[in-house]
Design a protein around this motif. Sequence first.
Motif, mmCIF file in Angstrom:
data_model
loop_
_atom_site.group_PDB
_atom_site.id
_atom_site.type_symbol
_atom_site.label_atom_id
_atom_site.label_comp_id
_atom_site.label_asym_id
_atom_site.label_seq_id
_atom_site.Cartn_x
_atom_site.Cartn_y
_atom_site.Cartn_z
ATOM 1 N N HIS B 18 3.716 9.015 -6.178
ATOM 2 C CA HIS B 18 2.765 9.288 -5.264
ATOM 3 C C HIS B 18 2.452 7.896 -4.862
ATOM 4 C CE1 HIS B 18 1.584 13.515 -5.335
ATOM 5 N NE2 HIS B 18 1.773 13.481 -6.554
ATOM 6 N N LEU B 19 2.910 6.848 -5.188
ATOM 7 C CA LEU B 19 2.798 5.375 -5.069
ATOM 8 C C LEU B 19 2.702 5.205 -3.502
ATOM 9 C CD1 LEU B 19 3.525 3.224 -7.975
ATOM 10 C CD2 LEU B 19 1.348 4.526 -7.614
ATOM 11 N N GLU B 26 -4.753 4.142 1.118
ATOM 12 C CA GLU B 26 -5.771 2.968 0.881
ATOM 13 C C GLU B 26 -5.550 1.763 2.038
ATOM 14 O OE1 GLU B 26 -6.799 2.862 -4.066
ATOM 15 O OE2 GLU B 26 -5.644 0.972 -3.105
ATOM 16 N N LEU B 27 -4.435 1.716 2.446
ATOM 17 C CA LEU B 27 -4.539 0.774 3.659
ATOM 18 C C LEU B 27 -5.080 1.369 4.766
ATOM 19 C CD1 LEU B 27 -0.959 -0.899 3.280
ATOM 20 C CD2 LEU B 27 -3.108 -1.986 2.814
ATOM 21 N N LYS B 30 -8.553 5.741 4.268
ATOM 22 C CA LYS B 30 -8.807 7.328 4.174
ATOM 23 C C LYS B 30 -9.420 7.619 2.754
ATOM 24 C CE LYS B 30 -5.205 9.194 7.235
ATOM 25 N NZ LYS B 30 -4.007 9.683 7.192
ATOM 26 N N PRO B 31 -10.192 8.595 2.784
ATOM 27 C CA PRO B 31 -10.670 8.975 1.398
ATOM 28 C C PRO B 31 -9.727 9.645 0.513
ATOM 29 C CG PRO B 31 -11.690 10.352 2.920
ATOM 30 C CD PRO B 31 -10.909 9.259 3.550
ATOM 31 N N LEU B 32 -9.748 8.902 -0.718
ATOM 32 C CA LEU B 32 -8.552 9.720 -1.646
ATOM 33 C C LEU B 32 -8.858 11.018 -1.972
ATOM 34 C CD1 LEU B 32 -8.562 6.581 -4.253
ATOM 35 C CD2 LEU B 32 -6.968 7.100 -2.296
ATOM 36 N N CYS B 33 -7.873 11.830 -1.874
ATOM 37 C CA CYS B 33 -7.932 13.024 -2.434
ATOM 38 C C CYS B 33 -7.854 13.155 -3.844
ATOM 39 C CB CYS B 33 -6.804 13.925 -1.628
ATOM 40 S SG CYS B 33 -5.279 13.637 -2.245
ATOM 41 N N ALA B 59 4.698 -5.700 -0.879
ATOM 42 C CA ALA B 59 5.773 -5.941 0.038
ATOM 43 C C ALA B 59 5.298 -5.239 1.632
ATOM 44 C CB ALA B 59 6.884 -5.026 -0.434
ATOM 45 N N MET B 60 4.390 -4.185 1.617
ATOM 46 C CA MET B 60 3.853 -3.758 2.770
ATOM 47 C C MET B 60 3.096 -4.939 3.575
ATOM 48 S SD MET B 60 2.746 -0.004 1.467
ATOM 49 C CE MET B 60 2.264 0.563 2.821
#
Lengths: 198, 65
Positions: B18-19, B26-27, B30-33, B59-60
């Motif tokens: 899921h990472l 997060e970037l 959006k609200p975390l589900c 890295a991103m």
Amino acid sequence: MNSSLPVRDAETWRRELSNPGPSQDQALNELRRLLLAGLSGGFGRHGNAFLEDIVQEAIVKILKHLNDFSGKSRFTTWAMSIAVRTALSELRHKRWGQISLEQCAEETGVDAAARDVVDPGADPAQQTAEQNLFAVLHHLIQTVLTPKQRVAILSEVAGMPMEEIAAKLESNLNATYKLLHDARKRLKAGLESHSYTR
Amino acid sequence: MIQATREQELTCDKCLGHLAELAETELQLKPLCQALNEVSAHLDNCPDCAEHYAALRSAMETLKE
């Protein structure tokens, strides 16, 4: 993402990487370039040869697991995550590969941890409380854990990565996580029975 | 780590799966589900996966520069 790279959707990446030919060569080159660029920030200090090897190894894994991509993130983020894991695994193995679990547990077990954590500058009452906590923890580690759990959790406390613990136990990441999770639950219950709560 | 132990936890394998999704979510603010909250809880208690996540974010961000 880097604007110099063409925008491809996940299906295009998957299709082009799956089928040998000029499109695959181009997609592989672009993927290699992207992974190298992404890893260069956090892993650049390990040198170009390291980065090239990691990207090559990551691409083999990406091609092998193309059908595992679920589409919940962009394809390139998924691919980058595989490259990051490949890099971390290599570095962790270099750091911990030659150290046995028994050696790690013995040298940096809970007694050593207690020496490091108990603050010599703290007031005497606090020092006594911390020493008592470590005495209980030491007792619990010796009495409520299996030998395998004991050596694994002491190695984890010492900082050995889970995948290295798993490799040394000749197990996998999932089973090792469960082994350690069960050990932590036993220790938590033991601490609670001695009235230690958060 | 011992006191933060939950009765049910994600394994590293599930967390690692899921990472990429968590990093993008997060970037994008959006609200975390719920599923990603569990991933986030795993990261609080697993230094290996937390290291992986930090390196992926790095890295991103490198690619965005």
